[in-house]
Design a protein around this motif. Structure first.
Motif, PDB file in Angstrom:
ATOM      1  N   ASN A 135       0.866  -1.255   0.009  1.00  0.00           N
ATOM      2  CA  ASN A 135       0.205   0.094  -0.083  1.00  0.00           C
ATOM      3  C   ASN A 135       0.760   1.126  -0.022  1.00  0.00           C
ATOM      4  OD1 ASN A 135      -2.271  -1.682   0.494  1.00  0.00           O
ATOM      5  ND2 ASN A 135      -1.509  -1.760   2.604  1.00  0.00           N
ATOM      6  N   ASP A 136       2.207   1.247   0.048  1.00  0.00           N
ATOM      7  CA  ASP A 136       2.954   2.253   0.164  1.00  0.00           C
ATOM      8  C   ASP A 136       3.293   3.280  -0.971  1.00  0.00           C
ATOM      9  OD1 ASP A 136       3.049   1.432   2.967  1.00  0.00           O
ATOM     10  OD2 ASP A 136       4.915   0.411   2.560  1.00  0.00           O
ATOM     11  N   PRO A 157      -0.847  -6.115   3.312  1.00  0.00           N
ATOM     12  CA  PRO A 157      -1.145  -5.926   4.851  1.00  0.00           C
ATOM     13  C   PRO A 157      -2.240  -4.903   4.925  1.00  0.00           C
ATOM     14  CG  PRO A 157       1.174  -5.841   4.176  1.00  0.00           C
ATOM     15  CD  PRO A 157       0.558  -5.747   2.846  1.00  0.00           C
ATOM     16  N   HIS A 158      -2.764  -4.567   6.189  1.00  0.00           N
ATOM     17  CA  HIS A 158      -3.401  -3.786   6.588  1.00  0.00           C
ATOM     18  C   HIS A 158      -4.725  -3.808   5.713  1.00  0.00           C
ATOM     19  CE1 HIS A 158      -0.573  -1.628   9.221  1.00  0.00           C
ATOM     20  NE2 HIS A 158       0.138  -1.914   8.266  1.00  0.00           N
ATOM     21  N   TYR A 159      -5.285  -4.917   5.155  1.00  0.00           N
ATOM     22  CA  TYR A 159      -6.032  -5.078   4.113  1.00  0.00           C
ATOM     23  C   TYR A 159      -7.714  -4.533   4.827  1.00  0.00           C
ATOM     24  CZ  TYR A 159      -9.551  -6.604   0.990  1.00  0.00           C
ATOM     25  OH  TYR A 159     -10.684  -6.830   0.024  1.00  0.00           O
ATOM     26  N   LYS A 169     -13.833   8.328  -4.647  1.00  0.00           N
ATOM     27  CA  LYS A 169     -13.857   7.585  -5.935  1.00  0.00           C
ATOM     28  C   LYS A 169     -12.364   7.057  -6.082  1.00  0.00           C
ATOM     29  CE  LYS A 169     -17.031   7.528  -8.230  1.00  0.00           C
ATOM     30  NZ  LYS A 169     -18.143   6.859  -8.420  1.00  0.00           N
ATOM     31  N   GLY A 170     -11.586   7.037  -5.374  1.00  0.00           N
ATOM     32  CA  GLY A 170     -10.089   6.451  -5.373  1.00  0.00           C
ATOM     33  C   GLY A 170     -10.499   5.064  -5.444  1.00  0.00           C
ATOM     34  N   GLU A 171      -9.485   4.272  -5.938  1.00  0.00           N
ATOM     35  CA  GLU A 171      -9.697   2.782  -5.997  1.00  0.00           C
ATOM     36  C   GLU A 171      -9.768   2.065  -4.554  1.00  0.00           C
ATOM     37  OE1 GLU A 171      -7.239   4.371  -7.658  1.00  0.00           O
ATOM     38  OE2 GLU A 171      -7.414   4.098  -9.762  1.00  0.00           O
ATOM     39  N   THR A 172     -10.848   1.167  -4.393  1.00  0.00           N
ATOM     40  CA  THR A 172     -10.730   0.378  -3.374  1.00  0.00           C
ATOM     41  C   THR A 172      -9.137  -0.531  -3.606  1.00  0.00           C
ATOM     42  OG1 THR A 172     -11.867  -1.378  -4.510  1.00  0.00           O
ATOM     43  CG2 THR A 172     -13.205   0.225  -3.296  1.00  0.00           C
ATOM     44  N   ARG A 173      -9.152  -1.294  -2.262  1.00  0.00           N
ATOM     45  CA  ARG A 173      -7.935  -2.282  -2.240  1.00  0.00           C
ATOM     46  C   ARG A 173      -8.331  -3.348  -3.225  1.00  0.00           C
ATOM     47  NH1 ARG A 173      -4.859  -2.630   2.372  1.00  0.00           N
ATOM     48  NH2 ARG A 173      -5.329  -0.333   2.489  1.00  0.00           N
ATOM     49  N   GLU A 174      -9.581  -3.877  -3.344  1.00  0.00           N
ATOM     50  CA  GLU A 174      -9.897  -4.977  -4.111  1.00  0.00           C
ATOM     51  C   GLU A 174      -9.540  -4.710  -5.400  1.00  0.00           C
ATOM     52  OE1 GLU A 174     -13.796  -6.793  -3.193  1.00  0.00           O
ATOM     53  OE2 GLU A 174     -14.117  -7.443  -4.957  1.00  0.00           O
ATOM     54  N   THR A 175      -9.755  -3.301  -5.746  1.00  0.00           N
ATOM     55  CA  THR A 175      -9.682  -3.025  -7.247  1.00  0.00           C
ATOM     56  C   THR A 175      -8.269  -3.055  -7.613  1.00  0.00           C
ATOM     57  OG1 THR A 175     -11.735  -1.637  -7.111  1.00  0.00           O
ATOM     58  CG2 THR A 175     -10.020  -1.006  -8.953  1.00  0.00           C
ATOM     59  N   ARG A 176      -7.619  -2.580  -6.658  1.00  0.00           N
ATOM     60  CA  ARG A 176      -6.071  -2.435  -6.980  1.00  0.00           C
ATOM     61  C   ARG A 176      -5.458  -3.852  -7.018  1.00  0.00           C
ATOM     62  NH1 ARG A 176      -4.765   2.772  -5.846  1.00  0.00           N
ATOM     63  NH2 ARG A 176      -6.030   3.857  -4.455  1.00  0.00           N
ATOM     64  N   ILE A 177      -5.955  -4.794  -6.261  1.00  0.00           N
ATOM     65  CA  ILE A 177      -5.489  -6.164  -6.375  1.00  0.00           C
ATOM     66  C   ILE A 177      -5.614  -6.971  -7.535  1.00  0.00           C
ATOM     67  CG2 ILE A 177      -5.639  -8.451  -5.135  1.00  0.00           C
ATOM     68  CD1 ILE A 177      -5.706  -6.854  -2.347  1.00  0.00           C
ATOM     69  N   LYS A 178      -7.047  -6.539  -7.922  1.00  0.00           N
ATOM     70  CA  LYS A 178      -7.444  -7.092  -9.238  1.00  0.00           C
ATOM     71  C   LYS A 178      -6.529  -6.547 -10.434  1.00  0.00           C
ATOM     72  CE  LYS A 178     -12.023  -8.669  -7.972  1.00  0.00           C
ATOM     73  NZ  LYS A 178     -13.704  -8.095  -8.011  1.00  0.00           N
ATOM     74  N   GLU A 179      -6.384  -5.284 -10.487  1.00  0.00           N
ATOM     75  CA  GLU A 179      -5.376  -4.253 -11.557  1.00  0.00           C
ATOM     76  C   GLU A 179      -4.112  -5.288 -11.493  1.00  0.00           C
ATOM     77  OE1 GLU A 179      -5.298  -0.428 -10.738  1.00  0.00           O
ATOM     78  OE2 GLU A 179      -7.170   0.084 -11.459  1.00  0.00           O
ATOM     79  N   PHE A 180      -3.594  -5.692 -10.206  1.00  0.00           N
ATOM     80  CA  PHE A 180      -2.534  -6.262 -10.465  1.00  0.00           C
ATOM     81  C   PHE A 180      -2.663  -7.721 -10.734  1.00  0.00           C
ATOM     82  CE2 PHE A 180      -0.007  -9.774  -7.771  1.00  0.00           C
ATOM     83  CZ  PHE A 180       1.224  -9.497  -8.244  1.00  0.00           C
ATOM     84  N   VAL A 189      -2.827 -12.407  -0.744  1.00  0.00           N
ATOM     85  CA  VAL A 189      -3.521 -12.613   0.496  1.00  0.00           C
ATOM     86  C   VAL A 189      -4.078 -11.296   1.392  1.00  0.00           C
ATOM     87  CG1 VAL A 189      -3.598 -13.484   2.842  1.00  0.00           C
ATOM     88  CG2 VAL A 189      -2.679 -14.936   1.167  1.00  0.00           C
ATOM     89  N   GLY A 190      -5.028 -10.847   1.392  1.00  0.00           N
ATOM     90  CA  GLY A 190      -5.483  -9.470   2.102  1.00  0.00           C
ATOM     91  C   GLY A 190      -5.521  -9.917   3.477  1.00  0.00           C
ATOM     92  N   LEU A 191      -4.509  -9.406   4.428  1.00  0.00           N
ATOM     93  CA  LEU A 191      -4.501  -9.626   5.703  1.00  0.00           C
ATOM     94  C   LEU A 191      -4.865  -8.640   6.436  1.00  0.00           C
ATOM     95  CD1 LEU A 191      -3.052 -12.263   6.920  1.00  0.00           C
ATOM     96  CD2 LEU A 191      -0.731 -10.923   7.216  1.00  0.00           C
TER      97      LEU A 191
END
Lengths: 232, 232
Positions: A135-136, A157-159, A169-180, A189-191
């Protein structure tokens, strides 16, 4: 291999490492000295300040915490260490220095040879295959995003779950991981905060009270319950 | 130089680009064709899908939107463009391709020579000196973090204030920006959703209804009101 890979150093309402201390007392049993790697420098604090913080946090578990920056030969210090703690902060800063000081391989070998490992946040990110689900902010440019690969997946981490009530309207964590995962065939793994992964030789389990969110390429995300094994 | 550098493409409760349309109608007046750079691929969508979305969003302002991926010679397309729109998504993905296709310098020269620019989110991040204050995940490894430098500071789009009621222990946006500034002597503008920066030749102003948060190295963060000039 014995490792504790924690989402966060600190959970809300308690002090640094406090929630992990019961686990760490067992993990670091008979361990006199822990080598602390302070390179991620949370909030820009100095290596000395950060090592003092780690030392205070671990004082009920281990006799002595020594910052890696205090050693003349850092490679040798890591090779000889019986226990290693890599603290959180900025993952780019941590990974840049581990690569530039040629410590990444030594660190992996030392842990695989039996050095007891503790990572929190950025120190957990580096246990995955790459740091690409951190996330950094990219505050420095590392020579590579590859990390230790102690786990055969990546960590976030810090999921945080998507907040359906948010107007942001910024990306959610889930959206970012799907972009990856649109570009990389790597499980993530979202911890959640308060969770940690425990590697005990060939067994890798989820610890803490909360489920983790598992993103496998091509599958819908699903939850893994505490005390479950990671098998993907 | 004429540029609109927006925090987000979309504000809560309205459609894609809708809140910007009054500004864009003036900005793109007498512009028949906009070259759209879809490389940031939000959520992993294809270049074609993303270009169709941009075209729909701009249909009341311009006659034609062409995706850069449709041109055989992308450098020439950028050099010849009268107007350019770089959409949001993942900044690492965008910057990697701009560098690898050798388009970063051409894009800068084209804008400085008069091509009217619109950037949203990742497309705004690249207007700063570097992409090092993006919020995005490092899903690919770009050859450099350097960007266009149309502004003499860095941007943090989708800026969010620290939430004092939060129990989350991950870093706040402010903490991340301060970590960046512990190592880089670069000013950063936290641009809230609904805000944009307007570059009109030598004048650079804050537009929209919300103040921006200014982080100058060595100073406490402060707010800049709408319609103010950026002078640091």
């Amino acid at each position: 291999m014995q490792a504790i890979v924690a989402s966060t150093s600190t959970v809300y309402g308690s002090s640094y490492l406090e929630y992990l201390l019961p686990e760490l007392k067992t993990h670091f049993e008979n361990t006199d000295e822990v080598v602390f790697i302070p390179f991620a420098r949370p909030g820009g604090i100095s290596h000395e300040e950060y090592t003092a913080k780690a030392s205070k946090g671990l004082k009920s578990c281990v006799k002595k915490v020594i910052g890696l920056h205090e050693f003349e030969d850092m490679n040798k210090a890591i090779s000889n260490a019986k226990a290693i703690f890599v603290g959180g902060g900025n993952t780019f800063l941590l990974v840049k220095q581990l690569h530039e000081l040629d410590l990444m391989t030594t660190l992996k070998q030392s842990i695989q040879s039996g050095a007891k490992y503790l990572g929190t946040s950025a120190g957990s990110n580096i246990c995955g295959l790459t740091m690409q689900t951190t996330n950094d902010m990219p505050i420095v440019y590392p020579p590579s995003f590859e990390t230790l690969g102690l786990l055969n997946f990546n960590l976030n981490p810090h999921y945080q779950d998507p907040d359906s009530s948010s107007t942001h309207k910024g990306e959610t964590r889930e959206t970012r991981i799907k972009e990856f995962q649109a570009l990389n065939p790597t499980a993530v793994v979202g911890l959640r905060e308060g969770s940690w992964i425990k590697i005990n030789n060939s067994e890798t389990t989820l610890e803490g009270e909360l489920p983790a969110v598992i993103f496998e390429p091509g599958k819908l995300p699903y939850e893994l319950n505490p005390k479950s094994y990671f098998k993907f």
